[in-house]
Design a protein around this motif. Structure first.
Motif, PDB file in Angstrom:
ATOM      1  N   ALA A 115     -37.928 -49.956 -14.078  1.00  0.00           N
ATOM      2  CA  ALA A 115     -38.598 -50.162 -12.799  1.00  0.00           C
ATOM      3  C   ALA A 115     -39.637 -49.075 -12.549  1.00  0.00           C
ATOM      4  O   ALA A 115     -40.669 -49.323 -11.930  1.00  0.00           O
ATOM      5  N   ALA A 116     -39.355 -47.869 -13.033  1.00  0.00           N
ATOM      6  CA  ALA A 116     -40.306 -46.764 -12.879  1.00  0.00           C
ATOM      7  C   ALA A 116     -40.064 -45.746 -13.974  1.00  0.00           C
ATOM      8  O   ALA A 116     -38.911 -45.488 -14.353  1.00  0.00           O
ATOM      9  N   ARG A 117     -41.146 -45.180 -14.481  1.00  0.00           N
ATOM     10  CA  ARG A 117     -41.017 -44.098 -15.459  1.00  0.00           C
ATOM     11  C   ARG A 117     -42.241 -43.192 -15.422  1.00  0.00           C
ATOM     12  O   ARG A 117     -43.342 -43.607 -15.091  1.00  0.00           O
ATOM     13  N   ILE A 118     -41.982 -41.929 -15.756  1.00  0.00           N
ATOM     14  CA  ILE A 118     -43.026 -40.911 -15.874  1.00  0.00           C
ATOM     15  C   ILE A 118     -43.002 -40.389 -17.301  1.00  0.00           C
ATOM     16  O   ILE A 118     -41.948 -40.012 -17.816  1.00  0.00           O
ATOM     17  N   TYR A 119     -44.151 -40.401 -17.964  1.00  0.00           N
ATOM     18  CA  TYR A 119     -44.280 -39.869 -19.320  1.00  0.00           C
ATOM     19  C   TYR A 119     -44.909 -38.476 -19.272  1.00  0.00           C
ATOM     20  O   TYR A 119     -45.839 -38.247 -18.500  1.00  0.00           O
ATOM     21  N   VAL A 120     -44.455 -37.599 -20.158  1.00  0.00           N
ATOM     22  CA  VAL A 120     -45.134 -36.323 -20.372  1.00  0.00           C
ATOM     23  C   VAL A 120     -45.340 -36.188 -21.884  1.00  0.00           C
ATOM     24  O   VAL A 120     -44.382 -36.257 -22.662  1.00  0.00           O
ATOM     25  N   VAL A 121     -46.589 -36.011 -22.298  1.00  0.00           N
ATOM     26  CA  VAL A 121     -46.941 -35.961 -23.714  1.00  0.00           C
ATOM     27  C   VAL A 121     -47.273 -34.526 -24.102  1.00  0.00           C
ATOM     28  O   VAL A 121     -48.014 -33.832 -23.390  1.00  0.00           O
ATOM     29  N   PHE A 122     -46.744 -34.076 -25.238  1.00  0.00           N
ATOM     30  CA  PHE A 122     -46.889 -32.692 -25.683  1.00  0.00           C
ATOM     31  C   PHE A 122     -47.722 -32.602 -26.959  1.00  0.00           C
ATOM     32  O   PHE A 122     -47.725 -33.506 -27.786  1.00  0.00           O
ATOM     33  N   ASP A 123     -48.358 -31.456 -27.114  1.00  0.00           N
ATOM     34  CA  ASP A 123     -49.226 -31.193 -28.266  1.00  0.00           C
ATOM     35  C   ASP A 123     -48.404 -30.596 -29.412  1.00  0.00           C
ATOM     36  O   ASP A 123     -48.620 -29.445 -29.811  1.00  0.00           O
ATOM     37  N   TYR A 124     -47.483 -31.384 -29.948  1.00  0.00           N
ATOM     38  CA  TYR A 124     -46.612 -30.886 -31.014  1.00  0.00           C
ATOM     39  C   TYR A 124     -47.380 -30.893 -32.341  1.00  0.00           C
ATOM     40  O   TYR A 124     -48.016 -31.890 -32.687  1.00  0.00           O
ATOM     41  N   PRO A 125     -47.331 -29.779 -33.112  1.00  0.00           N
ATOM     42  CA  PRO A 125     -48.092 -29.700 -34.366  1.00  0.00           C
ATOM     43  C   PRO A 125     -47.681 -30.776 -35.364  1.00  0.00           C
ATOM     44  O   PRO A 125     -46.501 -30.899 -35.709  1.00  0.00           O
ATOM     45  N   PHE A 126     -48.645 -31.528 -35.815  1.00  0.00           N
ATOM     46  CA  PHE A 126     -48.380 -32.628 -36.742  1.00  0.00           C
ATOM     47  C   PHE A 126     -47.730 -32.153 -38.036  1.00  0.00           C
ATOM     48  O   PHE A 126     -46.826 -32.797 -38.571  1.00  0.00           O
ATOM     49  N   ASP A 127     -48.179 -30.994 -38.535  1.00  0.00           N
ATOM     50  CA  ASP A 127     -47.682 -30.530 -39.834  1.00  0.00           C
ATOM     51  C   ASP A 127     -46.239 -30.036 -39.786  1.00  0.00           C
ATOM     52  O   ASP A 127     -45.643 -29.750 -40.821  1.00  0.00           O
ATOM     53  N   ARG A 128     -45.652 -29.952 -38.593  1.00  0.00           N
ATOM     54  CA  ARG A 128     -44.251 -29.554 -38.473  1.00  0.00           C
ATOM     55  C   ARG A 128     -43.305 -30.751 -38.467  1.00  0.00           C
ATOM     56  O   ARG A 128     -42.081 -30.589 -38.455  1.00  0.00           O
ATOM     57  N   LEU A 129     -43.857 -31.950 -38.484  1.00  0.00           N
ATOM     58  CA  LEU A 129     -43.032 -33.148 -38.496  1.00  0.00           C
ATOM     59  C   LEU A 129     -42.512 -33.434 -39.909  1.00  0.00           C
ATOM     60  O   LEU A 129     -43.163 -33.092 -40.897  1.00  0.00           O
ATOM     61  N   PRO A 130     -41.346 -34.094 -40.033  1.00  0.00           N
ATOM     62  CA  PRO A 130     -40.861 -34.503 -41.351  1.00  0.00           C
ATOM     63  C   PRO A 130     -41.852 -35.435 -42.037  1.00  0.00           C
ATOM     64  O   PRO A 130     -42.636 -36.136 -41.376  1.00  0.00           O
ATOM     65  N   PHE A 131     -41.793 -35.482 -43.363  1.00  0.00           N
ATOM     66  CA  PHE A 131     -42.743 -36.278 -44.135  1.00  0.00           C
ATOM     67  C   PHE A 131     -42.733 -37.735 -43.700  1.00  0.00           C
ATOM     68  O   PHE A 131     -43.786 -38.355 -43.518  1.00  0.00           O
ATOM     69  N   GLY A 132     -41.544 -38.334 -43.544  1.00  0.00           N
ATOM     70  CA  GLY A 132     -41.456 -39.734 -43.172  1.00  0.00           C
ATOM     71  C   GLY A 132     -42.076 -40.006 -41.813  1.00  0.00           C
ATOM     72  O   GLY A 132     -42.719 -41.043 -41.600  1.00  0.00           O
ATOM     73  N   THR A 133     -41.882 -39.079 -40.883  1.00  0.00           N
ATOM     74  CA  THR A 133     -42.467 -39.226 -39.551  1.00  0.00           C
ATOM     75  C   THR A 133     -43.982 -39.152 -39.625  1.00  0.00           C
ATOM     76  O   THR A 133     -44.688 -39.935 -38.982  1.00  0.00           O
ATOM     77  N   ARG A 134     -44.496 -38.208 -40.417  1.00  0.00           N
ATOM     78  CA  ARG A 134     -45.951 -38.087 -40.566  1.00  0.00           C
ATOM     79  C   ARG A 134     -46.539 -39.356 -41.165  1.00  0.00           C
ATOM     80  O   ARG A 134     -47.601 -39.833 -40.743  1.00  0.00           O
ATOM     81  N   ALA A 135     -45.839 -39.931 -42.148  1.00  0.00           N
ATOM     82  CA  ALA A 135     -46.335 -41.152 -42.783  1.00  0.00           C
ATOM     83  C   ALA A 135     -46.388 -42.296 -41.778  1.00  0.00           C
ATOM     84  O   ALA A 135     -47.356 -43.073 -41.742  1.00  0.00           O
TER      85      ALA A 135
END
Length: 246
Positions: free
Chosen positions: A116-136
């Motif tokens: 019914a209602a939601r608030i999003y907050v988006v963060f500047d997380y470094p791409f190169d710190r993500l697991p390989f599968g997530t980056r792909a």
């Protein structure tokens, strides 16, 4: 897994490839806008081309201008791009109200991923710190949608059945974590003020210190369940630690 990242990309289609920092953590206030006028400083967020648009209008209520959202088998939102140092401004405060919770949504399933209602907050997380599968998966999503997508996000939701305090990955991607702030219909029809510690919530969700915020968004969505929902949103603020909850 890949489908999940494509859905995640769609959710944040309002994010531009280049994030431009604002002068400060000032989110455009609905209370400063005239009823019936344009929602200034917010971009349309259109996640699913086949879904109806949620209707957002500025209305007068209780002596203040607020944002009214009406959804019928719909999913669209509003997004404001802003850069916020979470170490300096770790608190997020907003007001909201719903007419009623959804009846058939279920945050544990993709078919029930409506609120019914939601608030999003988006963060500047470094791409190169993500697991390989997530980056792909993210690279594939970006190639399909032609834009960058978030690498970490918190979703504060008014759910219908899960208890307050529930924290779990979104059913489409674990880079978006869902946090139940309100649940059920006991407080429906009432204006409620919420204050969240972004730094603490990010640590609980991702197990590390938060990077900067790069966008905040809101949405009332019912495209999966086909239901109707009405919600109202007040001003959203980023605040320093000394701003005590009220």
């Amino acid at each position: 897994m890949m489908t999940g990242y494509l859905r995640a990309a769609a959710i944040f289609t309002g994010l531009t490839t280049t994030i431009i920092a604002s002068a400060g953590p000032e989110v455009p206030r609905f209370s400063a806008m005239p009823p019936g006028g344009p929602v200034l400083g917010w971009e349309a967020l259109k996640p699913a081309p086949k879904a109806n648009d949620t209707q957002y209008t500025l209305v007068r209520e209780g002596g203040h201008t607020v944002l009214k959202a009406q959804a019928e088998s719909a999913m669209s939102g509003l997004l404001h791009v802003i850069r916020v140092d979470v170490q300096r401004y770790p608190l997020l405060r907003w007001r909201w109200k719903i007419a009623a919770p959804l009846q058939t949504s279920d945050m544990r399933t993709r078919a029930g991923d409506d609120y019914a209602a939601r608030i999003y907050v988006v963060f500047d997380y470094p791409f190169d710190r993500l697991p390989f599968g997530t980056r792909a998966g993210i690279r594939l999503a970006e190639s399909v949608y032609g834009q960058k997508i978030p690498t970490a996000a918190l979703n504060y939701v008014w759910d219908n059945r899960q208890p307050v305090g529930t924290l779990q990955p979104n059913t489409y991607t674990d880079r978006a974590r869902m946090i139940v702030v309100r649940s059920g219909g006991e407080r429906a029809g009432q204006w409620l003020t919420e204050t969240r510690d972004l730094a603490a919530d990010f640590r609980a969700a991702f197990g590390e210190e938060p990077p900067a915020v790069v966008a905040v968004a809101l949405a009332t969505d019912t495209d999966n369940t086909g239901e109707r929902a009405t919600a109202w949103y007040g001003d959203i603020e980023f605040l320093p630690r000394e701003a005590a909850p009220r």
